[in-house]
Design a protein around this motif. Structure first.
Motif, PDB file in Angstrom:
ATOM      1  N   ALA A   4       0.833  -1.206   0.000  1.00 16.43           N
ATOM      2  CA  ALA A   4       0.000   0.000   0.000  1.00 16.43           C
ATOM      3  C   ALA A   4       0.865   1.252   0.000  1.00 16.43           C
ATOM      4  CB  ALA A   4      -0.923  -0.003   1.218  1.00 16.43           C
ATOM      5  N   ILE A   5       1.965   1.214   0.731  1.00 11.45           N
ATOM      6  CA  ILE A   5       2.871   2.369   0.787  1.00 11.45           C
ATOM      7  C   ILE A   5       3.518   2.602  -0.576  1.00 11.45           C
ATOM      8  CG2 ILE A   5       5.013   3.244   1.782  1.00 11.45           C
ATOM      9  CD1 ILE A   5       4.263   1.821   4.381  1.00 11.45           C
ATOM     10  N   VAL A   6       3.965   1.499  -1.217  1.00 14.53           N
ATOM     11  CA  VAL A   6       4.584   1.606  -2.542  1.00 14.53           C
ATOM     12  C   VAL A   6       3.585   2.164  -3.551  1.00 14.53           C
ATOM     13  CG1 VAL A   6       5.534   0.296  -4.465  1.00 14.53           C
ATOM     14  CG2 VAL A   6       6.280  -0.203  -2.135  1.00 14.53           C
ATOM     15  N   ASN A   7       2.340   1.681  -3.507  1.00  8.03           N
ATOM     16  CA  ASN A   7       1.310   2.172  -4.427  1.00  8.03           C
ATOM     17  C   ASN A   7       1.035   3.658  -4.213  1.00  8.03           C
ATOM     18  OD1 ASN A   7       0.791  -0.167  -5.886  1.00  8.03           O
ATOM     19  ND2 ASN A   7      -0.634  -0.961  -4.359  1.00  8.03           N
ATOM     20  N   ARG A   8       0.988   4.071  -2.964  1.00  5.90           N
ATOM     21  CA  ARG A   8       0.679   5.464  -2.653  1.00  5.90           C
ATOM     22  C   ARG A   8       1.823   6.399  -3.030  1.00  5.90           C
ATOM     23  NH1 ARG A   8      -0.203   4.839   2.248  1.00  5.90           N
ATOM     24  NH2 ARG A   8       1.624   5.786   3.231  1.00  5.90           N
ATOM     25  N   LEU A   9       3.057   5.977  -2.782  1.00  4.90           N
ATOM     26  CA  LEU A   9       4.201   6.847  -3.012  1.00  4.90           C
ATOM     27  C   LEU A   9       4.768   6.763  -4.423  1.00  4.90           C
ATOM     28  CD1 LEU A   9       6.187   6.396   0.330  1.00  4.90           C
ATOM     29  CD2 LEU A   9       4.576   8.208  -0.286  1.00  4.90           C
ATOM     30  N   LEU A  10       4.567   5.618  -5.109  1.00  7.04           N
ATOM     31  CA  LEU A  10       5.231   5.445  -6.398  1.00  7.04           C
ATOM     32  C   LEU A  10       4.304   4.871  -7.464  1.00  7.04           C
ATOM     33  CD1 LEU A  10       7.920   5.525  -8.000  1.00  7.04           C
ATOM     34  CD2 LEU A  10       8.361   3.205  -7.208  1.00  7.04           C
ATOM     35  N   LEU A  20      10.968   9.907 -13.013  1.00  5.95           N
ATOM     36  CA  LEU A  20      12.098   9.023 -12.717  1.00  5.95           C
ATOM     37  C   LEU A  20      12.592   8.313 -13.978  1.00  5.95           C
ATOM     38  CD1 LEU A  20      10.909   7.438  -9.336  1.00  5.95           C
ATOM     39  CD2 LEU A  20      12.795   9.054  -9.662  1.00  5.95           C
ATOM     40  N   THR A  21      11.651   7.940 -14.851  1.00 10.97           N
ATOM     41  CA  THR A  21      12.024   7.281 -16.104  1.00 10.97           C
ATOM     42  C   THR A  21      12.929   8.178 -16.931  1.00 10.97           C
ATOM     43  OG1 THR A  21       9.992   5.984 -16.205  1.00 10.97           O
ATOM     44  CG2 THR A  21      11.138   6.343 -18.271  1.00 10.97           C
ATOM     45  N   MET A  22      12.525   9.422 -17.122  1.00  7.00           N
ATOM     46  CA  MET A  22      13.309  10.349 -17.945  1.00  7.00           C
ATOM     47  C   MET A  22      14.646  10.690 -17.286  1.00  7.00           C
ATOM     48  SD  MET A  22      11.230  10.202 -20.252  1.00  7.00           S
ATOM     49  CE  MET A  22       9.632   9.403 -20.111  1.00  7.00           C
ATOM     50  N   LEU A  23      14.651  10.732 -15.950  1.00 12.17           N
ATOM     51  CA  LEU A  23      15.904  10.964 -15.236  1.00 12.17           C
ATOM     52  C   LEU A  23      16.883   9.825 -15.483  1.00 12.17           C
ATOM     53  CD1 LEU A  23      17.454  12.759 -13.213  1.00 12.17           C
ATOM     54  CD2 LEU A  23      16.420  11.409 -11.375  1.00 12.17           C
ATOM     55  N   MET A  24      16.389   8.578 -15.425  1.00 14.51           N
ATOM     56  CA  MET A  24      17.257   7.422 -15.658  1.00 14.51           C
ATOM     57  C   MET A  24      17.734   7.358 -17.102  1.00 14.51           C
ATOM     58  SD  MET A  24      15.621   4.341 -13.313  1.00 14.51           S
ATOM     59  CE  MET A  24      13.885   4.666 -13.609  1.00 14.51           C
ATOM     60  N   TRP A  25      16.854   7.683 -18.048  1.00 15.38           N
ATOM     61  CA  TRP A  25      17.268   7.699 -19.447  1.00 15.38           C
ATOM     62  C   TRP A  25      18.260   8.824 -19.718  1.00 15.38           C
ATOM     63  CZ3 TRP A  25      11.773   6.668 -21.900  1.00 15.38           C
ATOM     64  CH2 TRP A  25      11.537   5.287 -21.871  1.00 15.38           C
ATOM     65  N   GLY A  26      18.062   9.975 -19.081  1.00 19.78           N
ATOM     66  CA  GLY A  26      19.025  11.063 -19.237  1.00 19.78           C
ATOM     67  C   GLY A  26      20.379  10.710 -18.645  1.00 19.78           C
ATOM     68  N   ALA A  27      20.369  10.010 -17.507  1.00 19.05           N
ATOM     69  CA  ALA A  27      21.618   9.604 -16.860  1.00 19.05           C
ATOM     70  C   ALA A  27      22.349   8.532 -17.648  1.00 19.05           C
ATOM     71  CB  ALA A  27      21.329   9.098 -15.445  1.00 19.05           C
ATOM     72  N   ASN A  28      21.675   7.871 -18.584  1.00 24.20           N
ATOM     73  CA  ASN A  28      22.327   6.857 -19.401  1.00 24.20           C
ATOM     74  C   ASN A  28      23.476   7.460 -20.205  1.00 24.20           C
ATOM     75  OD1 ASN A  28      22.588   4.189 -20.488  1.00 24.20           O
ATOM     76  ND2 ASN A  28      21.511   4.858 -22.320  1.00 24.20           N
ATOM     77  N   ALA A  29      23.318   8.707 -20.644  1.00 26.14           N
ATOM     78  CA  ALA A  29      24.393   9.367 -21.388  1.00 26.14           C
ATOM     79  C   ALA A  29      25.597   9.621 -20.491  1.00 26.14           C
ATOM     80  CB  ALA A  29      23.882  10.687 -21.973  1.00 26.14           C
ATOM     81  N   GLY A 232      22.134  -1.725 -16.724  1.00 27.48           N
ATOM     82  CA  GLY A 232      21.349  -2.947 -16.821  1.00 27.48           C
ATOM     83  C   GLY A 232      20.098  -2.910 -15.966  1.00 27.48           C
ATOM     84  N   ILE A 233      20.153  -2.170 -14.848  1.00 28.77           N
ATOM     85  CA  ILE A 233      19.020  -2.141 -13.923  1.00 28.77           C
ATOM     86  C   ILE A 233      18.137  -0.906 -14.135  1.00 28.77           C
ATOM     87  CG2 ILE A 233      18.375  -1.960 -11.485  1.00 28.77           C
ATOM     88  CD1 ILE A 233      20.916  -3.580 -10.842  1.00 28.77           C
ATOM     89  N   ALA A 234      18.749   0.269 -14.271  1.00 29.37           N
ATOM     90  CA  ALA A 234      17.956   1.509 -14.304  1.00 29.37           C
ATOM     91  C   ALA A 234      17.370   1.810 -15.686  1.00 29.37           C
ATOM     92  CB  ALA A 234      18.782   2.664 -13.757  1.00 29.37           C
ATOM     93  N   PRO A 235      18.177   2.287 -16.665  1.00 26.95           N
ATOM     94  CA  PRO A 235      17.561   2.639 -17.954  1.00 26.95           C
ATOM     95  C   PRO A 235      17.036   1.447 -18.738  1.00 26.95           C
ATOM     96  CG  PRO A 235      19.942   2.873 -18.090  1.00 26.95           C
ATOM     97  CD  PRO A 235      19.612   2.625 -16.652  1.00 26.95           C
ATOM     98  N   ASN A 260      10.426  14.536 -23.690  1.00 28.09           N
ATOM     99  CA  ASN A 260      11.131  15.789 -23.944  1.00 28.09           C
ATOM    100  C   ASN A 260      12.031  16.198 -22.780  1.00 28.09           C
ATOM    101  OD1 ASN A 260       9.670  15.853 -26.328  1.00 28.09           O
ATOM    102  ND2 ASN A 260       8.091  17.199 -25.504  1.00 28.09           N
ATOM    103  N   LEU A 261      11.831  15.570 -21.618  1.00 26.13           N
ATOM    104  CA  LEU A 261      12.671  15.897 -20.464  1.00 26.13           C
ATOM    105  C   LEU A 261      14.029  15.202 -20.522  1.00 26.13           C
ATOM    106  CD1 LEU A 261      10.069  15.692 -17.548  1.00 26.13           C
ATOM    107  CD2 LEU A 261      11.084  17.754 -18.520  1.00 26.13           C
ATOM    108  N   VAL A 262      14.175  14.174 -21.367  1.00 25.06           N
ATOM    109  CA  VAL A 262      15.442  13.427 -21.420  1.00 25.06           C
ATOM    110  C   VAL A 262      16.630  14.341 -21.737  1.00 25.06           C
ATOM    111  CG1 VAL A 262      16.725  11.603 -22.599  1.00 25.06           C
ATOM    112  CG2 VAL A 262      14.346  11.223 -21.941  1.00 25.06           C
TER     113      VAL A 262
END
Length: 302
Positions: A4-10, A20-29, A232-235, A260-262
């Motif tokens: 329930a906590i995971v569902n509420r927070l994430l 978070l997705t775009m942050l991880m894809w941006g950090a791939n570079a 291997g784990i994040a992006p 567009n945030l990438v």
């Protein structure tokens, strides 16, 4: 309680998931640049998919088995998609990182939506409005400004950084992959991703063999292992799962705008972590690329 906590927070928050997705894809570079001298490009490409495949086999194999009857008739098309969008894109991405900066990698990556728009017109006959044409032109100008370092002499002489050119080719491959998703079978996102992750690993092996044959292979150092684990784990894995969940919650149209945030996240992290310069030409290119995408995606659809 914990679920329930995971569902509420994430898990129930699409904007957090997509951010978070775009942050991880941006950090791939940034990871690609940090890998230089620590692990060779094809070892990194294969390694990231080994990690992803192992995790998927543990947690997603039942869903994959359930989806396999629907995946099997389309295996050839899906194999081509995985080879282009996952293997070729990432191999060229990490190869390009040896010659150009993370700022350039992410800004050029921002041109993918416009390449998809062009491909949709050529492949499926999707109409393009005048404003979308304007947006495409503005985005292309932004990429040219970046690749030529803002120098008219460099542009006229067609002298570009080879890393920027590799990145442009990688984006074309990813655009083909994206177009292929229009004809994906009606299966779960995780089942489809599991199949293409396996394809990505298998199709990366010939590239790894070629790198070894040329004597350019470099097995990871300690830092190289950390970079490989991250990509291997994040992006490769978490970002894909988060993006699929975000699309499920708010739809593909609204979720797609977050891509567009990438280049924004990537450029910021490159300056913050790697200390890369962010000059006038980089700022102008970023503004043109994002402005072109806005014109094409928002104004062009009205």
């Amino acid at each position: 309680m914990q679920e329930a906590i995971v569902n509420r927070l994430l898990w129930g928050r699409p904007y957090v998931l997509l951010g978070l997705t775009m942050l991880m894809w941006g950090a791939n570079a940034v990871a690609g640049r940090m890998a230089v001298g620590q692990v060779s490009p094809m070892v990194l490409t294969s390694g990231r998919w080994v990690i992803s495949c192992v995790i998927l086999l543990i947690f997603a194999r039942r869903q994959f088995i359930q989806d396999w009857p629907a995946l099997k008739p389309r295996w050839l098309m899906l194999t081509c998609m995985g080879a282009l969008g996952f293997t070729a894109f990432n191999a060229l991405f990490y190869e390009a990182a040896h010659y150009t900066g993370a700022v350039n990698l992410t800004i050029i990556q921002g041109a993918i939506p416009v390449l998809v728009l062009i491909g949709a017109r050529i492949t499926f006959g999707v109409p393009i409005s005048p404003m979308q044409v304007v947006g495409m032109v503005v985005t292309v100008v932004g990429v040219l400004v970046l690749a030529s370092r803002g120098s008219l002499d460099e542009l006229l002489a067609l002298r570009f950084n080879i890393g920027d050119l590799w990145m442009i080719v990688a984006c074309v491959f990813y655009a083909f992959y994206t177009l292929g998703l229009r004809q994906r079978p009606n299966v779960s996102g995780i089942g489809l991703f599991t199949f293409m992750a396996g394809v990505a690993f298998l199709t990366s092996l010939p590239l790894l063999g070629l790198e070894a044959w040329r004597g350019q292979i470099q097995w990871p150092t300690t830092k190289g292992w950390l970079v490989t684990a991250y990509v291997g784990i994040a992006p490769s894995l978490l970002a894909q799962i988060f993006f699929m969940r975000g699309v499920q919650l708010i739809g593909p149209g609204r979720a797609g705008l977050f891509v567009n945030l990438v280049p924004v996240f990537g450029a910021f992290l490159a300056v913050l972590i790697l200390g890369e310069p962010f000059g006038l030409s980089s700022a102008a290119a970023l503004a043109l690329v994002l402005g072109g995408i806005f014109i094409a995606e928002r104004l062009g659809k009205r």
